[in-house]
Scaffold this motif. Structure first.
Motif, mmCIF file in Angstrom:
data_model
loop_
_atom_site.group_PDB
_atom_site.id
_atom_site.type_symbol
_atom_site.label_atom_id
_atom_site.label_comp_id
_atom_site.label_asym_id
_atom_site.label_seq_id
_atom_site.Cartn_x
_atom_site.Cartn_y
_atom_site.Cartn_z
ATOM 1 N N LEU A 11 0.860 -1.189 0.000
ATOM 2 C CA LEU A 11 0.000 0.000 0.000
ATOM 3 C C LEU A 11 0.893 1.235 0.000
ATOM 4 C CD1 LEU A 11 -2.765 -0.835 2.656
ATOM 5 C CD2 LEU A 11 -3.009 -0.824 0.173
ATOM 6 N N ARG A 12 0.573 2.171 -0.896
ATOM 7 C CA ARG A 12 1.411 3.369 -1.009
ATOM 8 C C ARG A 12 0.601 4.611 -0.648
ATOM 9 N NH1 ARG A 12 5.268 2.092 -5.260
ATOM 10 N NH2 ARG A 12 4.875 -0.021 -5.959
ATOM 11 N N GLY A 13 0.340 4.811 0.606
ATOM 12 C CA GLY A 13 -0.331 6.036 1.032
ATOM 13 C C GLY A 13 -1.760 6.156 0.544
ATOM 14 N N VAL A 14 -2.609 5.247 1.017
ATOM 15 C CA VAL A 14 -3.997 5.224 0.577
ATOM 16 C C VAL A 14 -4.868 5.986 1.573
ATOM 17 C CG1 VAL A 14 -5.973 3.675 0.414
ATOM 18 C CG2 VAL A 14 -3.830 3.087 -0.731
ATOM 19 N N SER A 15 -5.729 6.844 1.083
ATOM 20 C CA SER A 15 -6.663 7.568 1.960
ATOM 21 C C SER A 15 -8.078 7.395 1.438
ATOM 22 C CB SER A 15 -6.343 9.066 1.987
ATOM 23 O OG SER A 15 -5.031 9.267 2.438
ATOM 24 N N PHE A 16 -8.994 7.100 2.345
ATOM 25 C CA PHE A 16 -10.406 7.077 1.946
ATOM 26 C C PHE A 16 -11.273 7.117 3.195
ATOM 27 C CE2 PHE A 16 -11.550 2.689 3.023
ATOM 28 C CZ PHE A 16 -10.297 2.085 3.099
ATOM 29 N N GLU A 17 -12.544 7.420 2.964
ATOM 30 C CA GLU A 17 -13.510 7.403 4.049
ATOM 31 C C GLU A 17 -14.711 6.580 3.621
ATOM 32 O OE1 GLU A 17 -13.213 11.348 3.819
ATOM 33 O OE2 GLU A 17 -11.628 11.396 5.334
ATOM 34 N N VAL A 18 -15.297 5.920 4.577
ATOM 35 C CA VAL A 18 -16.512 5.170 4.289
ATOM 36 C C VAL A 18 -17.590 5.683 5.229
ATOM 37 C CG1 VAL A 18 -17.601 2.895 4.232
ATOM 38 C CG2 VAL A 18 -15.187 3.137 3.604
ATOM 39 N N MET A 29 -8.215 0.172 -7.604
ATOM 40 C CA MET A 29 -6.902 0.007 -6.971
ATOM 41 C C MET A 29 -5.934 -0.660 -7.905
ATOM 42 S SD MET A 29 -6.923 -1.471 -3.143
ATOM 43 C CE MET A 29 -5.370 -1.046 -2.412
ATOM 44 N N GLN A 30 -4.720 -0.164 -7.917
ATOM 45 C CA GLN A 30 -3.661 -0.861 -8.625
ATOM 46 C C GLN A 30 -2.321 -0.591 -7.964
ATOM 47 O OE1 GLN A 30 -2.477 0.297 -12.591
ATOM 48 N NE2 GLN A 30 -2.447 -1.850 -13.220
ATOM 49 N N ASP A 31 -1.508 -1.627 -7.826
ATOM 50 C CA ASP A 31 -0.163 -1.504 -7.256
ATOM 51 C C ASP A 31 -0.146 -0.718 -5.956
ATOM 52 O OD1 ASP A 31 1.114 -2.973 -9.230
ATOM 53 O OD2 ASP A 31 1.191 -1.230 -10.565
ATOM 54 N N SER A 47 -22.476 -1.194 7.662
ATOM 55 C CA SER A 47 -21.598 -0.713 6.604
ATOM 56 C C SER A 47 -20.793 -1.885 6.061
ATOM 57 C CB SER A 47 -20.634 0.337 7.145
ATOM 58 O OG SER A 47 -21.329 1.249 7.967
ATOM 59 N N VAL A 48 -20.496 -1.818 4.791
ATOM 60 C CA VAL A 48 -19.789 -2.939 4.165
ATOM 61 C C VAL A 48 -18.618 -2.415 3.354
ATOM 62 C CG1 VAL A 48 -19.982 -4.877 2.553
ATOM 63 C CG2 VAL A 48 -21.951 -4.240 3.971
ATOM 64 N N ILE A 49 -17.453 -3.036 3.540
ATOM 65 C CA ILE A 49 -16.363 -2.835 2.589
ATOM 66 C C ILE A 49 -16.099 -4.198 1.977
ATOM 67 C CG2 ILE A 49 -13.982 -2.101 2.223
ATOM 68 C CD1 ILE A 49 -14.155 -0.388 4.657
ATOM 69 N N ALA A 50 -16.221 -4.264 0.656
ATOM 70 C CA ALA A 50 -16.009 -5.538 -0.019
ATOM 71 C C ALA A 50 -15.035 -5.320 -1.159
ATOM 72 C CB ALA A 50 -17.332 -6.087 -0.548
ATOM 73 N N SER A 51 -14.265 -6.359 -1.447
ATOM 74 C CA SER A 51 -13.364 -6.243 -2.588
ATOM 75 C C SER A 51 -13.754 -7.291 -3.608
ATOM 76 C CB SER A 51 -11.919 -6.480 -2.162
ATOM 77 O OG SER A 51 -11.728 -7.837 -1.836
ATOM 78 N N ILE A 70 -11.869 -2.295 -5.841
ATOM 79 C CA ILE A 70 -11.846 -3.030 -7.093
ATOM 80 C C ILE A 70 -10.434 -2.995 -7.642
ATOM 81 C CG2 ILE A 70 -13.004 -3.303 -9.328
ATOM 82 C CD1 ILE A 70 -14.999 -3.016 -7.035
ATOM 83 N N GLY A 71 -9.929 -4.164 -7.982
ATOM 84 C CA GLY A 71 -8.587 -4.186 -8.550
ATOM 85 C C GLY A 71 -8.130 -5.600 -8.783
ATOM 86 N N PRO A 72 -7.100 -5.742 -9.584
ATOM 87 C CA PRO A 72 -6.610 -7.094 -9.871
ATOM 88 C C PRO A 72 -5.876 -7.689 -8.666
ATOM 89 C CG PRO A 72 -5.172 -5.474 -10.873
ATOM 90 C CD PRO A 72 -6.296 -4.709 -10.259
ATOM 91 N N ASP A 73 -5.510 -8.956 -8.765
ATOM 92 C CA ASP A 73 -4.725 -9.596 -7.705
ATOM 93 C C ASP A 73 -3.415 -8.833 -7.518
ATOM 94 O OD1 ASP A 73 -6.634 -11.476 -7.461
ATOM 95 O OD2 ASP A 73 -5.564 -13.040 -8.559
ATOM 96 N N GLY A 74 -3.017 -8.656 -6.285
ATOM 97 C CA GLY A 74 -1.753 -7.974 -6.022
ATOM 98 C C GLY A 74 -1.892 -6.469 -5.961
ATOM 99 N N ALA A 75 -3.129 -5.960 -6.001
ATOM 100 C CA ALA A 75 -3.322 -4.511 -5.956
ATOM 101 C C ALA A 75 -3.192 -3.971 -4.536
ATOM 102 C CB ALA A 75 -4.688 -4.148 -6.531
ATOM 103 N N GLY A 76 -3.263 -4.874 -3.527
ATOM 104 C CA GLY A 76 -3.154 -4.437 -2.139
ATOM 105 C C GLY A 76 -4.471 -4.503 -1.388
ATOM 106 N N LYS A 77 -5.467 -5.137 -1.980
ATOM 107 C CA LYS A 77 -6.785 -5.193 -1.332
ATOM 108 C C LYS A 77 -6.727 -5.978 -0.025
ATOM 109 C CE LYS A 77 -8.390 -7.121 -4.822
ATOM 110 N NZ LYS A 77 -8.568 -7.791 -6.011
ATOM 111 N N THR A 78 -6.101 -7.156 -0.075
ATOM 112 C CA THR A 78 -6.061 -7.997 1.120
ATOM 113 C C THR A 78 -5.279 -7.320 2.240
ATOM 114 O OG1 THR A 78 -6.301 -9.999 -0.171
ATOM 115 C CG2 THR A 78 -5.325 -10.244 1.996
ATOM 116 N N THR A 79 -4.194 -6.640 1.890
ATOM 117 C CA THR A 79 -3.426 -5.913 2.901
ATOM 118 C C THR A 79 -4.299 -4.852 3.564
ATOM 119 O OG1 THR A 79 -1.417 -6.255 1.622
ATOM 120 C CG2 THR A 79 -1.365 -4.519 3.281
#
Lengths: 375, 314
Positions: B24-31, B210-212, B190-194, B40-49
């Motif tokens: 993860l390279r400095g991700v910011s968001f609010e839910v 999401m990517q990289d 509330s739900v966060i899903a990938s 949303i993103g391909p495998d290895g985008a950092g979703k699981t992290t």
């Protein structure tokens, strides 16, 4: 508490579902004790004996009778020639042959080299040595009585049989029964094997299956997870301990000379150490295979350095030093002394202290290393 | 006063293997409370992290995350009470039955199935006929429904679902998203899903592409599609394999990637549909079928992914 009991229920369910493993856990120790107690025995029984007696004089008949009367020997054949003796050995029908020289009756006159010859099947060296010693003792005693009776000193019956009768008497285990020695050792081995291996595998399985991730993300405290994981194997360990103890005592006649309470206390402490070791292993690895290998790695030095296989006093000093931290050594030593020697508990102070200290260190270390997160 | 945001995430960074892999390279968001947020993103985008940090299972290298106003590092114990986490891989006990699994997870949160039955009613009635069955013997869709029940049984404030529909058949996938929508509407969870499936993104209120280890954009699905400014063409021909090679060779192609049974193609500045046709015919694709297409999330993702790669070549 509700969390703990639910977790414990889950653990027992896992155990019950995997009934094959459970069966092995419960039956294997019994089989091992039976094997060590009966099949793999180092004690010598029923030595099948043949006698070759060309003279049939008073002395040789007395010796033969004496051998026949001894429960240790079983007189299976009386041979007429050396070839016959040889044939019996080859067919594996005798373990020992007593061959009298024709001149034995006139031994006092002759130069008497090898007038009584013992032929022993040496393919099992340990047994052969015991048989040799015992046979020599029987023959010497008879020669001695004979010479006293006749008033003539038997000077030199044989160069191989010294006249000075070295009488040894084994204390605590006069018959040299191997079960006495093996039962405490087998209990020590089995408890270590089962408790360490199974508890470490059971924790690591959660990591490998990904369920640890869910457990960690729940409000379960590590204490609950650890306790619920260890309690079932503590129960299995106690079941094994009691089944082996009953089998050893009631079936194989191994005594419990000392305090049973002290023996159980020592065992509980030892099971605790084994579980803590399993817990420590589980914090260090993340696959069941690695846990199994690491547990096995713990068990091999235990075999060699606990006094189970090799005598500790005969080892080089560094090995002796290492053996002092092997929990099994302290358990087996304590268990032997309690069961067979019947020593008082105060003589086992060191054993209790060492095991207690190891329990604290291993458990403390594991709790420190137990991860509250995935990293 | 209720918290306006269930999750606030500020410049979150995480690397593995001593900085060699930037997850993860400095991700910011609010839910927002009651929102369905999609990663949303391909495998290895950092979703699981990202999920593992939200679920208090990993420590961020820098940045901060608050779940329901609680810091995920310092107040992790309290956060764990309020979230329902469903990891990417099947994480139930295969040797326990459906009911035993559910009862166990209810108990770990100090509750019972009966107490929160209403929350999982719709889903659980579907798997209840199999409640005596071992979880390991369920189909992929059933497993995920059971896992969702297990994550929901303690009435969490926030559901964290890491690729809940991967390995699930299309019908069950659709059902799954409908259930999530209902949970949100009826119980305000509330739900966060990938998901790696772009077509599922439209089910979310807002999505982050999401990517990289970085967010390309965060918006409503409609907003993201609306921001797609290029003309997009759908191209087919009799020789699909050769077609993609020819498209990639042409200097007039900006992007070309497979989309369903056709290719989605954007053109370099100055080229138009007639140029594309002429080129393809010249390459022997006389039967080619070119039509203008409506952009979808995947097209937006590809366009954004390409721009981001051009901006920071690695």
């Amino acid at each position: 508490m509700k969390q703990f009991s639910a977790f414990l229920l889950k653990e027992f369910r896992h155990m019950g579902r995997d009934w094959r493993t459970l069966l092995i856990l419960v039956v294997m120790p019994v089989v091992m004790v039976l094997l060590f107690g009966y099949a793999i025995t180092t004690e010598v029984t029923q030595t099948r004996t043949a006698v070759l007696d060309p003279t049939h004089d008073y002395l040789t008949r007395r010796i033969t009778d004496r051998i026949a009367a001894n429960p240790f020997f079983e007189l299976t054949a009386t041979c007429a020639s050396a070839e016959e003796v040889d044939a019996l050995f080859r067919e594996g029908r005798i373990d020992l042959a007593v061959v009298f020289a024709p001149e034995l009756a006139s031994a006092k006159a002759a130069d008497a080299s090898a007038v009584v010859q013992l032929l022993i099947d040496g393919s099992e060296p340990n047994q052969a040595a015991v048989r040799q010693g015992y046979a020599m003792q029987v023959i010497q005693e008879e020669l001695l009585t004979a010479s006293v009776a006749s008033g003539e000193p038997v000077t030199d019956v044989s160069a191989q049989i010294p006249l000075i009768n070295v009488s040894t008497r084994m204390l605590y285990n006069p018959q040299g029964k191997s079960a006495y020695n093996f039962v405490p050792a087998v209990i020590g081995m089995i408890l270590l094997l089962l408790c360490t291996l199974m508890s470490s595998i059971s924790i690591v399985r959660e990591k490998e299956n990904g369920t640890m991730e869910v457990l960690l993300a729940s409000p379960l405290s590590p204490a609950v997870i650890i306790a619920a994981k260890l309690v079932p194997y503590f129960v299995v360990g106690m079941v094994n301990l009691l089944s082996i103890l009953c089998l050893a005592h009631f079936v194989m006649g191994v005594p419990v000379e000392g305090s049973l309470v002290a023996f159980l206390a020592l065992s509980v402490l030892y099971i605790g150490v084994a579980l803590a070791l399993g817990l420590l292993i589980s914090t260090l690895v993340s696959t069941q295979l690695a846990a199994m290998l690491l547990s096995m790695l713990m068990i091999v030095p235990t075999m060699y350095l606990s006094g189970l296989v090799f005598q500790l006093d005969a080892m080089p000093l560094p090995a002796q030093a290492v053996s002092t931290i092997i929990p099994a050594r302290w358990f087996m030593d304590g268990a032997r002394r309690l069961m067979i020697q019947g020593v008082e508990v105060r003589h086992l102070f060191t054993n209790f202290m060492v095991l207690g200290a190891e329990l604290l260190v291993l458990f403390g270390l594991s709790v420190l290393l137990f991860k509250k997160r995935l990293e | 006063m209720p918290m306006p945001f269930i999750v606030t995430c500020d410049t979150l960074a995480k690397s593995y293997r001593r900085g060699k892999v930037q997850a993860l390279r400095g991700v910011s968001f609010e839910v927002a409370e009651g929102e369905m947020f999609g990663l949303i993103g391909p495998d290895g985008a950092g979703k699981t992290t990202a999920f593992r940090i939200l679920a208090t299972l990993l420590l961020p290298d820098s940045g901060s995350v608050a779940v329901d106003g609680l810091d995920v590092v310092r107040q992790y114990a309290e956060v764990r009470r309020r979230i329902g986490y469903m990891p990417g891989r099947f994480s139930l006990y295969a040797d326990l039955t459906v009911e035993e699994n559910l009862a166990f997870f209810a108990a770990t949160f100090g509750t019972t199935i009966a107490e929160n039955r209403h929350l999982i009613e719709d889903i659980y009635t579907q798997i209840e006929p199999f409640r005596e069955r071992r979880a390991g013997k369920l189909s992929g869709g059933m497993k995920q429904k059971l896992a969702l029940c297990c994550a929901l049984i303690h009435a969490p404030r926030l559901l964290l679902l890491d690729e809940p529909t991967t390995g699930v058949d299309p019908v069950s996938r659709k059902e799954f998203w409908e259930m999530l929508a209902k949970l949100r509407v009826e119980y305000g969870i509330s739900v966060i899903a990938s998901t790696p499936y772009m077509d599922e993104a439209a089910q979310c209120d807002r999505i982050a592409l999401m990517q990289d280890g970085a967010f390309l954009t965060t918006d409503t699905p409609r907003g993201i599609i609306g921001s797609y400014k290029q003309r997009l063409f759908r191209v087919r021909s009799g020789r699909m394999h050769a077609l993609l090679a020819d498209l990639n060779e042409w200097e007039g192609t900006q992007t070309a990637f497979s989309f369903g049974e056709a290719y989605h193609v954007t053109l370099a500045p100055g080229k138009d549909e007639a140029d594309l046709r002429a080129y393809l015919v010249s390459k022997g694709h006389a039967d080619c079928d070119v039509s203008e297409a409506k952009p979808e999330i995947e097209d937006c993702f590809m366009a954004l992914a390409q721009t981001s790669e051009e901006n920071e070549p690695r």
